[in-house]
Design a protein around this motif. Structure first.
Motif, PDB file in Angstrom:
ATOM      1  N   LEU A 473       0.867  -1.175   0.000  1.00  0.00           N
ATOM      2  CA  LEU A 473       0.000   0.000   0.000  1.00  0.00           C
ATOM      3  C   LEU A 473       0.901   1.221   0.000  1.00  0.00           C
ATOM      4  N   ASP A 474       0.641   2.151  -0.903  1.00  0.00           N
ATOM      5  CA  ASP A 474       1.348   3.423  -0.888  1.00  0.00           C
ATOM      6  C   ASP A 474       0.317   4.531  -1.013  1.00  0.00           C
ATOM      7  N   ALA A 475      -0.500   4.640   0.025  1.00  0.00           N
ATOM      8  CA  ALA A 475      -1.567   5.640   0.062  1.00  0.00           C
ATOM      9  C   ALA A 475      -1.869   5.936   1.519  1.00  0.00           C
ATOM     10  N   ASP A 476      -2.567   7.030   1.754  1.00  0.00           N
ATOM     11  CA  ASP A 476      -2.974   7.355   3.118  1.00  0.00           C
ATOM     12  C   ASP A 476      -4.054   6.377   3.583  1.00  0.00           C
ATOM     13  N   SER A 477      -3.916   5.911   4.814  1.00  0.00           N
ATOM     14  CA  SER A 477      -4.965   5.134   5.469  1.00  0.00           C
ATOM     15  C   SER A 477      -5.005   5.560   6.939  1.00  0.00           C
ATOM     16  N   PRO A 478      -5.318   6.834   7.193  1.00  0.00           N
ATOM     17  CA  PRO A 478      -5.197   7.364   8.555  1.00  0.00           C
ATOM     18  C   PRO A 478      -6.228   6.835   9.525  1.00  0.00           C
ATOM     19  N   TYR A 479      -7.313   6.240   8.988  1.00  0.00           N
ATOM     20  CA  TYR A 479      -8.427   5.845   9.858  1.00  0.00           C
ATOM     21  C   TYR A 479      -8.567   4.330  10.007  1.00  0.00           C
ATOM     22  N   MET A 480      -7.511   3.598   9.644  1.00  0.00           N
ATOM     23  CA  MET A 480      -7.486   2.150   9.849  1.00  0.00           C
ATOM     24  C   MET A 480      -8.634   1.467   9.112  1.00  0.00           C
ATOM     25  N   LEU A 481      -8.902   1.910   7.887  1.00  0.00           N
ATOM     26  CA  LEU A 481     -10.028   1.390   7.122  1.00  0.00           C
ATOM     27  C   LEU A 481      -9.615   0.738   5.811  1.00  0.00           C
ATOM     28  N   MET A 482      -8.325   0.422   5.683  1.00  0.00           N
ATOM     29  CA  MET A 482      -7.826  -0.287   4.507  1.00  0.00           C
ATOM     30  C   MET A 482      -7.027  -1.508   4.943  1.00  0.00           C
ATOM     31  N   VAL A 483      -7.293  -2.634   4.314  1.00  0.00           N
ATOM     32  CA  VAL A 483      -6.506  -3.847   4.517  1.00  0.00           C
ATOM     33  C   VAL A 483      -5.627  -4.053   3.290  1.00  0.00           C
ATOM     34  N   ALA A 484      -4.366  -4.397   3.526  1.00  0.00           N
ATOM     35  CA  ALA A 484      -3.433  -4.693   2.429  1.00  0.00           C
ATOM     36  C   ALA A 484      -2.480  -5.789   2.893  1.00  0.00           C
ATOM     37  N   PRO A 485      -1.880  -6.534   1.955  1.00  0.00           N
ATOM     38  CA  PRO A 485      -0.921  -7.569   2.342  1.00  0.00           C
ATOM     39  C   PRO A 485       0.378  -6.969   2.887  1.00  0.00           C
ATOM     40  N   VAL A 486       1.020  -7.717   3.761  1.00  0.00           N
ATOM     41  CA  VAL A 486       2.394  -7.407   4.152  1.00  0.00           C
ATOM     42  C   VAL A 486       3.288  -7.638   2.938  1.00  0.00           C
ATOM     43  N   CYS A 487       4.309  -6.803   2.757  1.00  0.00           N
ATOM     44  CA  CYS A 487       5.213  -6.943   1.613  1.00  0.00           C
ATOM     45  C   CYS A 487       5.819  -8.348   1.558  1.00  0.00           C
ATOM     46  N   LYS A 488       5.991  -8.846   0.356  1.00  0.00           N
ATOM     47  CA  LYS A 488       6.493 -10.208   0.163  1.00  0.00           C
ATOM     48  C   LYS A 488       7.827 -10.439   0.876  1.00  0.00           C
ATOM     49  N   ASP A 489       8.717  -9.440   0.805  1.00  0.00           N
ATOM     50  CA  ASP A 489      10.032  -9.654   1.414  1.00  0.00           C
ATOM     51  C   ASP A 489       9.995  -9.596   2.934  1.00  0.00           C
ATOM     52  N   ARG A 490       8.835  -9.250   3.507  1.00  0.00           N
ATOM     53  CA  ARG A 490       8.663  -9.274   4.972  1.00  0.00           C
ATOM     54  C   ARG A 490       7.922 -10.537   5.412  1.00  0.00           C
ATOM     55  N   GLN A 491       7.355 -11.263   4.449  1.00  0.00           N
ATOM     56  CA  GLN A 491       6.579 -12.458   4.775  1.00  0.00           C
ATOM     57  C   GLN A 491       7.494 -13.648   5.073  1.00  0.00           C
ATOM     58  N   ARG A 492       6.990 -14.557   5.878  1.00  0.00           N
ATOM     59  CA  ARG A 492       7.680 -15.811   6.175  1.00  0.00           C
ATOM     60  C   ARG A 492       6.893 -16.942   5.523  1.00  0.00           C
ATOM     61  N   PRO A 493       7.487 -17.653   4.562  1.00  0.00           N
ATOM     62  CA  PRO A 493       6.767 -18.749   3.911  1.00  0.00           C
ATOM     63  C   PRO A 493       6.395 -19.838   4.921  1.00  0.00           C
ATOM     64  N   MET A 494       5.224 -20.432   4.732  1.00  0.00           N
ATOM     65  CA  MET A 494       4.784 -21.509   5.607  1.00  0.00           C
ATOM     66  C   MET A 494       5.421 -22.825   5.176  1.00  0.00           C
ATOM     67  N   THR A 495       5.677 -23.668   6.135  1.00  0.00           N
ATOM     68  CA  THR A 495       6.170 -25.006   5.824  1.00  0.00           C
ATOM     69  C   THR A 495       5.015 -25.850   5.303  1.00  0.00           C
ATOM     70  N   GLU A 496       5.334 -27.000   4.743  1.00  0.00           N
ATOM     71  CA  GLU A 496       4.289 -27.882   4.236  1.00  0.00           C
ATOM     72  C   GLU A 496       3.355 -28.313   5.356  1.00  0.00           C
ATOM     73  N   ALA A 497       3.913 -28.617   6.512  1.00  0.00           N
ATOM     74  CA  ALA A 497       3.086 -29.028   7.656  1.00  0.00           C
ATOM     75  C   ALA A 497       2.159 -27.899   8.092  1.00  0.00           C
ATOM     76  N   GLU A 498       2.665 -26.661   8.089  1.00  0.00           N
ATOM     77  CA  GLU A 498       1.846 -25.518   8.495  1.00  0.00           C
ATOM     78  C   GLU A 498       0.716 -25.261   7.504  1.00  0.00           C
ATOM     79  N   ARG A 499       0.984 -25.532   6.224  1.00  0.00           N
ATOM     80  CA  ARG A 499      -0.051 -25.328   5.207  1.00  0.00           C
ATOM     81  C   ARG A 499      -1.202 -26.318   5.360  1.00  0.00           C
ATOM     82  N   GLN A 500      -0.965 -27.424   6.017  1.00  0.00           N
ATOM     83  CA  GLN A 500      -2.002 -28.431   6.209  1.00  0.00           C
ATOM     84  C   GLN A 500      -2.930 -28.109   7.378  1.00  0.00           C
ATOM     85  N   LEU A 501      -2.567 -27.106   8.164  1.00  0.00           N
ATOM     86  CA  LEU A 501      -3.386 -26.744   9.326  1.00  0.00           C
ATOM     87  C   LEU A 501      -4.710 -26.140   8.869  1.00  0.00           C
ATOM     88  N   PHE A 502      -5.741 -26.305   9.710  1.00  0.00           N
ATOM     89  CA  PHE A 502      -7.058 -25.771   9.387  1.00  0.00           C
ATOM     90  C   PHE A 502      -7.499 -24.812  10.486  1.00  0.00           C
TER      91      PHE A 502
END
Length: 611
Positions: A473-502
């Protein structure tokens, strides 16, 4: 010209004061009465608005109410006639209340206003705005746009449930409406009810639960409950709902369609409930996207304003942002009925009395939504001393250093500064803060501080200048009313076992460098913090960044489950002593839990009715 706006008698009553088109004060009644979603006449909020704006009741030129009670009574009456004899018993029981509260609401308003001051309770001062026009006015007039599409969506006003209009300069007109009983807000509330949460307060829980599920029922909803057209207009199949004439949102046919009865409050959440939440969220997003794409194509206008309860669905807002049909989107932070008080006052100024729009201080006319009570340092010290609190008064630099260090050390910090926020979100004036890098912070805050369901996500406050380095996100969101993904390079990939969780098992899997604010779908509900609207909060996060390299903090509202956000220093100290918040910062006063008298600790988590 000074106009007092009022919303009341349904939920989230509020008052707002507008002077020559400038918003000078606004507050919800719940903050003063300590009763969540208080629907009563907002006498306390009105009196505070006068005090906060330093005006007297005799200075008020007009009082504007946020809807037209007689039209609402007409809708209630016509609905029962249309469905008769179904629902006759509830009609018979409700009629005395309707006659007293709806048909003669003007007289009731004048009586309440006279009780505050005789000069307020004169019929020639009282103006009425239609419910959705109040929402539209609250969205357009404080926005930074000279021209915009204005879309409002909620449960129901008088007749309208969805309205689309155009604002230009000081002119605002409603061009299209969808009418009751066909309502996107009520459809979402039906699933709120069905999944065991409270209507008009639990919708955000459904939104928070949705990422734990799969939209397995979305097509069933589209096939049986809602006839959705290409332009986003829709009709509901009323065979599955009971809200027109009964006392519940859904009926036995709805239960049969989705394979079971309504979940009881506090009953264990299952994967089915999560899938239902995911499904209604997906359908809501589809409706909103179709409506806005059609409006953009038809009008060629590139700015969009939103209000109404559905505009608080920040996940849908984030999808709108990424859809790219509009250059800019502005959302009224008090998008629900509380904001109707503000919209009614603005509609009176600009639409009914023809005043030009005021020039803004900052990015918009909302002043960061910091429109409520503030307290002088001397008053804070007096209140804390009288309460038996032990505190240290610090200079600003030392205060920021100590608070940033406490957050970096993993402590939960109550942060009480300046004017209280208007609307449902805490934005760094009445907030509980935490370290987003901590993998246990979300669970700790939910279970030990907020006393609420463990699946509930927390929002990040991030320096505006750093938002694009941490979120998509590169825009103003001063009122906490926008959802956006965390940047890819900040994400931690899930393991195969974690992906199987429900379902809820996904909760404890760290997903990024800031796991405490990263939801299970790698998203976050973002508040951008701006130095011009909240300089002290901006300075605090800047200090935290200097210590840790992270320009983000966990920000959640300063309250426990079922409690309104704290308003006064007394409220803040009570919540501090009734929870496991470890540090409290009120003005320049710094309090450590271990230094307080243990005798002042109280059982707090059961003090409020669960929402």
């Amino acid at each position: 010209m000074i106009v007092l706006g009022i919303s009341s008698y349904y939920h989230d009553s509020a008052a707002a004061l507008v002077e020559d088109g400038t918003i000078v004060a606004a507050a919800q009644e719940e903050r003063f009465t300590r009763k969540k979603h208080d629907a009563g006449f907002p006498a306390n909020a009105v009196k505070w608005c006068f005090e906060g704006a330093r005006v007297s009741a005799s200075d008020i030129d007009y009082v504007a109410f946020y809807d037209k009670p007689f039209l609402k009574f007409e809708r209630l009456l016509e609905t029962y006639l249309a469905f008769s004899p179904r629902g006759f018993d509830s009609f018979r029981k409700a009629m005395p209340v309707w006659i007293g509260e709806k048909l003669f609401q003007k007289n009731l308003l004048l009586k309440e206003l006279k009780a505050i001051d005789e000069s307020l309770g004169t019929a020639d001062k009282l103006l009425f705005s239609e419910h959705h026009f109040s929402h539209a006015a609250s969205a357009f007039y404080p926005s930074p746009f000279e021209e915009a599409i204005v879309l409002t969506m909620d449960g129901v006003g008088e007749w309208a449930t969805t309205s689309a209009g155009i604002g230009r300069g000081s002119e605002l007109s409603i061009e299209k409406e969808i009418h009751f009983p066909h309502s996107l807000g009520l459809l979402y509330s039906a699933f709120t009810y069905y999944t065991g949460f409270k209507v008009n307060s639990g919708e955000y829980k459904v939104m928070g639960l949705a990422p734990y599920g799969e939209p397995k029922y979305a097509q069933k909803i589209l096939d049986h409950l809602i006839d959705l057209k290409a332009d986003g207009s829709f009709r509901l199949n009323l065979d599955y709902f009971d809200y027109c004439t009964g006392l519940t949102m859904t009926n036995a046919r709805f239960d049969a369609l989705f394979g079971g009865p309504v979940r009881k409050a506090e009953e264990l959440l299952t994967q089915r409930h999560m899938d239902l939440a995911a499904s209604i969220q997906a359908v809501t997003e589809a409706v909103v996207i179709r409506i806005t794409r059609a409006l953009a194509a038809e009008t060629k206008i590139k700015k969009l304003c939103l209000a109404g309860g559905v505009a608080l669905n920040c996940v849908a807002n984030g999808i709108l942002q990424r859809d790219g049909r509009f250059d800019e989107i502005w959302i009224q932070p008090a998008a629900g009925d509380a904001g109707g008080a503000l919209g009614a006052a603005l509609a009176a100024c600009h639409h009914q009395k023809g005043m030009p729009r005021a020039r803004f201080i900052g990015n918009d006319g909302m002043r960061g939504a910091y429109l409520g009570p503030a307290f002088a340092q001397s008053d804070i010290e007096g209140v804390l001393t009288a309460a038996g609190a032990k505190f240290t008064v610090l200079e600003e630099k030392d205060l920021l250093d100590a608070t940033a260090r406490a957050v970096a050390d993993g402590k939960a910090v109550g942060w009480f500064q300046g004017r209280m926020e208007f609307g449902p979100r805490a934005l760094g004036a009445r907030s509980i803060l935490g370290d987003p890098r901590s993998p246990v912070m979300q669970k700790m805050l939910n279970l030990k501080v907020k006393y609420r369901e463990s699946f509930r996500p927390f929002a990040p406050s991030v320096l505006r200048e750093d938002v694009a380095e941490w979120f998509e996100l590169d825009a103003d969101s001063p009122y906490m009313l926008m959802v956006a993904p965390v940047c890819k390079d900040r994400q931690r990939p899930m393991t195969e076992a974690e992906r199987q969780l429900f379902g809820i098992d996904k909760l404890n899997v760290p997903r990024s460098d800031i796991p405490a604010v990263t939801h299970v779908d790698y998203s976050a509900r973002i508040q951008t913090v701006h130095s011009d609207t909240n300089p002290r909060y901006h300075a605090l996060i800047s200090r935290f960044k200097a210590m840790t390299g992270c320009p983000v903090m966990v920000n959640t509202s300063f309250n426990v489950r079922g409690e309104p956000i704290v308003c006064t220093p007394e409220d803040a100290f009570r919540c501090f002593m009734g929870t496991e918040i470890e540090v409290l910062v009120v003005g320049n006063c710094y309090l450590r839990k271990e230094e307080q008298n243990p005798g002042l600790k109280r059982d707090y988590k059961d003090a409020f009715e669960l929402d």
